[in-house]
Structure formats: structure tokens, C-alpha cells
Design an enzyme around this catalytic site. Structure first.
Site, PDB file in Angstrom:
ATOM      1  N   GLY A  24      -3.069   3.868   7.895  1.00  0.00           N
ATOM      2  CA  GLY A  24      -2.094   2.788   7.893  1.00  0.00           C
ATOM      3  C   GLY A  24      -1.546   2.605   9.303  1.00  0.00           C
ATOM      4  N   GLY A  25      -0.775   1.555   9.488  1.00  0.00           N
ATOM      5  CA  GLY A  25      -0.066   1.362  10.750  1.00  0.00           C
ATOM      6  C   GLY A  25      -0.917   0.895  11.918  1.00  0.00           C
ATOM      7  CG  ASP A  63      -6.111  -2.928   3.033  1.00  0.00           C
ATOM      8  OD1 ASP A  63      -5.027  -2.676   3.589  1.00  0.00           O
ATOM      9  OD2 ASP A  63      -6.748  -2.091   2.362  1.00  0.00           O
ATOM     10  N   GLY A  64      -4.756  -4.414   6.085  1.00  0.00           N
ATOM     11  CA  GLY A  64      -4.632  -3.747   7.372  1.00  0.00           C
ATOM     12  C   GLY A  64      -3.860  -4.578   8.379  1.00  0.00           C
ATOM     13  N   GLY A  65      -2.709  -4.064   8.827  1.00  0.00           N
ATOM     14  CA  GLY A  65      -1.928  -4.730   9.866  1.00  0.00           C
ATOM     15  C   GLY A  65      -1.293  -6.037   9.434  1.00  0.00           C
ATOM     16  CG  HIS A  71      -9.130   0.007  -0.581  1.00  0.00           C
ATOM     17  ND1 HIS A  71      -8.557  -0.164   0.665  1.00  0.00           N
ATOM     18  CD2 HIS A  71     -10.480  -0.056  -0.376  1.00  0.00           C
ATOM     19  CE1 HIS A  71      -9.508  -0.322   1.570  1.00  0.00           C
ATOM     20  NE2 HIS A  71     -10.685  -0.243   0.967  1.00  0.00           N
ATOM     21  CG  ASP A 124      -5.139   2.413   0.874  1.00  0.00           C
ATOM     22  OD1 ASP A 124      -6.050   1.587   0.693  1.00  0.00           O
ATOM     23  OD2 ASP A 124      -4.034   2.121   1.388  1.00  0.00           O
ATOM     24  CB  SER A 130      -0.897   0.022   1.239  1.00  0.00           C
ATOM     25  OG  SER A 130      -1.461   1.313   1.377  1.00  0.00           O
ATOM     26  CG  MET A 145      -8.363   7.098   2.335  1.00  0.00           C
ATOM     27  SD  MET A 145      -7.642   7.094   3.983  1.00  0.00           S
ATOM     28  CE  MET A 145      -6.658   5.585   3.901  1.00  0.00           C
ATOM     29  CG  MET A 158     -11.616  -2.901   5.008  1.00  0.00           C
ATOM     30  SD  MET A 158     -10.080  -2.447   4.168  1.00  0.00           S
ATOM     31  CE  MET A 158      -9.179  -1.585   5.473  1.00  0.00           C
ATOM     32  N   GLY A 173       1.181  -2.248   4.004  1.00  0.00           N
ATOM     33  CA  GLY A 173       1.714  -0.892   3.887  1.00  0.00           C
ATOM     34  C   GLY A 173       3.000  -0.747   4.656  1.00  0.00           C
ATOM     35  CB  SER A 174       3.660   0.100   8.223  1.00  0.00           C
ATOM     36  OG  SER A 174       2.325  -0.145   8.471  1.00  0.00           O
ATOM     37  CG  MET A 195     -11.249   3.045   2.101  1.00  0.00           C
ATOM     38  SD  MET A 195      -9.693   3.020   2.999  1.00  0.00           S
ATOM     39  CE  MET A 195      -8.573   3.146   1.616  1.00  0.00           C
ATOM     40  CG  HIS A 250      -3.799  -1.532  -1.685  1.00  0.00           C
ATOM     41  ND1 HIS A 250      -4.901  -2.283  -2.023  1.00  0.00           N
ATOM     42  CD2 HIS A 250      -4.193  -0.745  -0.654  1.00  0.00           C
ATOM     43  CE1 HIS A 250      -5.916  -1.982  -1.228  1.00  0.00           C
ATOM     44  NE2 HIS A 250      -5.509  -1.038  -0.384  1.00  0.00           N
TER      45      HIS A 250
HETATM   46  C1  DX5 Z   1      -6.307   1.397   5.536  1.00  0.00           C
HETATM   47  C2  DX5 Z   1      -5.829   1.106   4.146  1.00  0.00           C
HETATM   48  C3  DX5 Z   1      -4.714   0.132   4.088  1.00  0.00           C
HETATM   49  C4  DX5 Z   1      -3.461   0.587   4.787  1.00  0.00           C
HETATM   50  C5  DX5 Z   1      -2.709  -0.616   5.222  1.00  0.00           C
HETATM   51  O1  DX5 Z   1      -7.455   2.173   5.469  1.00  0.00           O
HETATM   52  O2  DX5 Z   1      -6.896   0.580   3.366  1.00  0.00           O
HETATM   53  O3  DX5 Z   1      -4.427  -0.220   2.739  1.00  0.00           O
HETATM   54  O4  DX5 Z   1      -2.624   1.363   3.989  1.00  0.00           O
HETATM   55  O5  DX5 Z   1      -1.588  -0.207   5.918  1.00  0.00           O
HETATM   56  P1  DX5 Z   1      -0.854  -1.131   6.978  1.00  0.00           P
HETATM   57  O6  DX5 Z   1      -0.349  -2.328   6.243  1.00  0.00           O
HETATM   58  O7  DX5 Z   1       0.213  -0.267   7.512  1.00  0.00           O
HETATM   59  O8  DX5 Z   1      -1.885  -1.522   8.012  1.00  0.00           O
HETATM   60 ZN    ZN Z   2      -6.430  -0.290   1.384  1.00  0.00          ZN
END
Ligand code: DX5
Ligand code: ZN
Length: 220
Positions: free
Chosen positions: A140-141, A171-173, A62, A31, A6, A33, A133, A193-194, A64, A29
Site C-alpha cells: 500500500g501507499g 487499485d493503487g494510489g 484480491h 489483499d 483496502s 498476498m 493495477m 487504502g491509505s 495476489m 477490499h
Molecule cells: C496493492 C494492493 C492495494 C493497496 C492499495 O498491492 O492491491 O489494494 O492496498 O493501497 P493504497 O490505496 O494505499 O495504494
Molecule cells: Zn488490492
């Protein structure tokens, strides 16, 4: 097993070199928003269009955002390989999925951690991928929510029952350790992401995530 870093975790003012660091990924990926569907704001079609022209790998967008019927087709038109919108934001999900496919993108639908998956079963064939999700969308993070795994497992069962070819994305963590649970529950596409952009060698992080997912692949 697909690994989609991401770019929310990338350095936004060095996007070209950041994209170069993930050349080994399956997709980038992206995001999007709108500060309305989620309390955060990232980029719109103009920026994503340039990212599309620059990225060494195809884009997995993605959204949002509220009113995806209004905005999602534009991302397919600019060449994104897949465009995923949230079911909570959509009023005409089937119409929108068909529109995205017609333009030539993979159609994706996403669900927040608290959204039940069963109502999607009857329209599953309209989608090429489903995103579960594993954190609340917006940032992120955050930490992976293991309580979303039964929902993923239920979706994986339904996908098998129907003989659907849909990809199951989380997606996420996602880290080298949390990816194990998601792979065991049936995911085949992992957004990180991170754990990728925060690594000294993102290519190595991608390879290790892919290997961990493969080693725990759900088989039935
Ligand atoms: C959160 C995003 C994710 C996010 C994931 O709303 O949809 O794609 O970037 O980041 P990590 O991997 O750091 O949780
Ligand atoms: Zn995402």
C-alpha cells in the site's frame, strides 16, 4: 461508482473497529498476498473468514497469490462477494472464473501495470469485474501510475463494444485527485487504502472519493 477501502491500510490488531470505520463503503477490499507472487505476506482463508463474519460490508477479495486454481474457490466458499485472481498467476483462468461463479461469487481478473489487456478481451464474458493495477502489486501507499490509463480506456471501449456488464476496477494510489483520471478513463470501482484509513474520518473520505468519481464519470 463504488469505493472499496483496502484493509491493508487498516490497523490489523483492531480489525473489528477498523471495519466499523468503513461501514459507508461499497465493499471491503481484502489483499491476500503469499510472499511468492508478490514479495509481501498478509492473511489467508482463516483470517478472511473471520473478517467476512465481522465486516459490515461485503468483501472484495484480491488474491495476489500463485496457484489461484488451488486457493481461490475457498474464498468464494467462505462468502466473499467477489474473488479476483491475477491473470499472470493463472493457468486455467476460464475454468477458475466459472468455478467462482458456480460457488456464487463475482469472478474477477487482475492485471499488473506491465501486463497487456488485449489477450483478455476474448474471455471477458467469463468475468464480472476486471482489476487494472495502478501500482505494482505488493504494498500500500505507493504512487498512482498514470501510464496505466490508456489500458483502462481500451478495456472500457471493449466492454462497451461487447455490451458487457463487467465492473472496471482500479487499485493503487487512488486519492481524491488521482481518482479523476481513473474515472475519466472509464473505471467505476475504486480501491483506496491509505487515503481512506489514513483519514481522520474515513466515512467522509469515502463520500469525497465517490463524489469526485461521479463528477468525472466517463460518459459515452
Ligand atoms: C496493492 C494492493 C492495494 C493497496 C492499495 O498491492 O492491491 O489494494 O492496498 O493501497 P493504497 O490505496 O494505499 O495504494
Ligand atoms: Zn488490492
Amino acid at each position: 461508482m463504488r469505493i472499496n477501502p483496502s484493509i491493508l491500510a487498516a490497523d490489523f490488531v483492531n480489525m473489528q473497529s477498523e471495519l466499523g470505520r468503513i461501514a459507508d463503503a461499497d465493499f471491503a477490499h481484502v489483499d491476500v498476498m503469499d510472499n511468492h507472487f508478490v514479495p509481501n505476506l498478509t492473511f489467508g482463508p482463516q483470517m478472511v473468514g473471520r473478517i467476512q463474519e465481522t465486516s459490515p460490508v461485503p468483501l472484495d477479495v484480491h488474491l495476489m497469490i500463485s496457484d489461484p486454481e488451488r486457493w481461490a474457490p475457498e474464498y468464494a466458499e467462505l462468502g466473499a462477494a467477489s474473488v479476483t485472481f491475477h491473470i499472470e498467476a493463472a493457468t486455467e483462468p476460464v475454468w477458475l472464473a466459472r468455478r467462482l461463479r458456480e460457488i456464487g461469487a463475482r469472478a474477477g481478473v487482475a492485471v499488473k501495470p506491465g501486463t497487456p489487456i488485449e489477450p483478455l478481451f476474448e474471455i471477458l464474458d467469463e468475468f464480472d469485474q476486471v482489476l487494472i493495477m495502478t501500482v505494482e502489486p505488493g504494498f500500500g501507499g505507493q504512487s498512482f501510475m498514470p501510464e496505466t490509463m490508456p489500458k483502462l480506456a481500451a478495456l472500457a471501449r471493449e466492454v462497451r463494444r461487447r455490451g458487457s456488464a463487467a465492473w472496471l476496477q482500479v487499485d493503487g494510489g487512488i486519492t481524491e485527485s488521482t481518482i479523476v483520471q481513473a474515472a475519466e478513463a472509464g473505471a467505476d470501482t475504486f480501491v483506496a487504502g491509505s487515503s481512506v484509513f489514513g483519514a481522520e474520518h474515513p466515512g467522509l473520505a469515502i463520500a469525497r472519493l465517490r463524489e469526485a468519481a461521479r463528477a468525472h464519470a466517463h460518459t459515452h
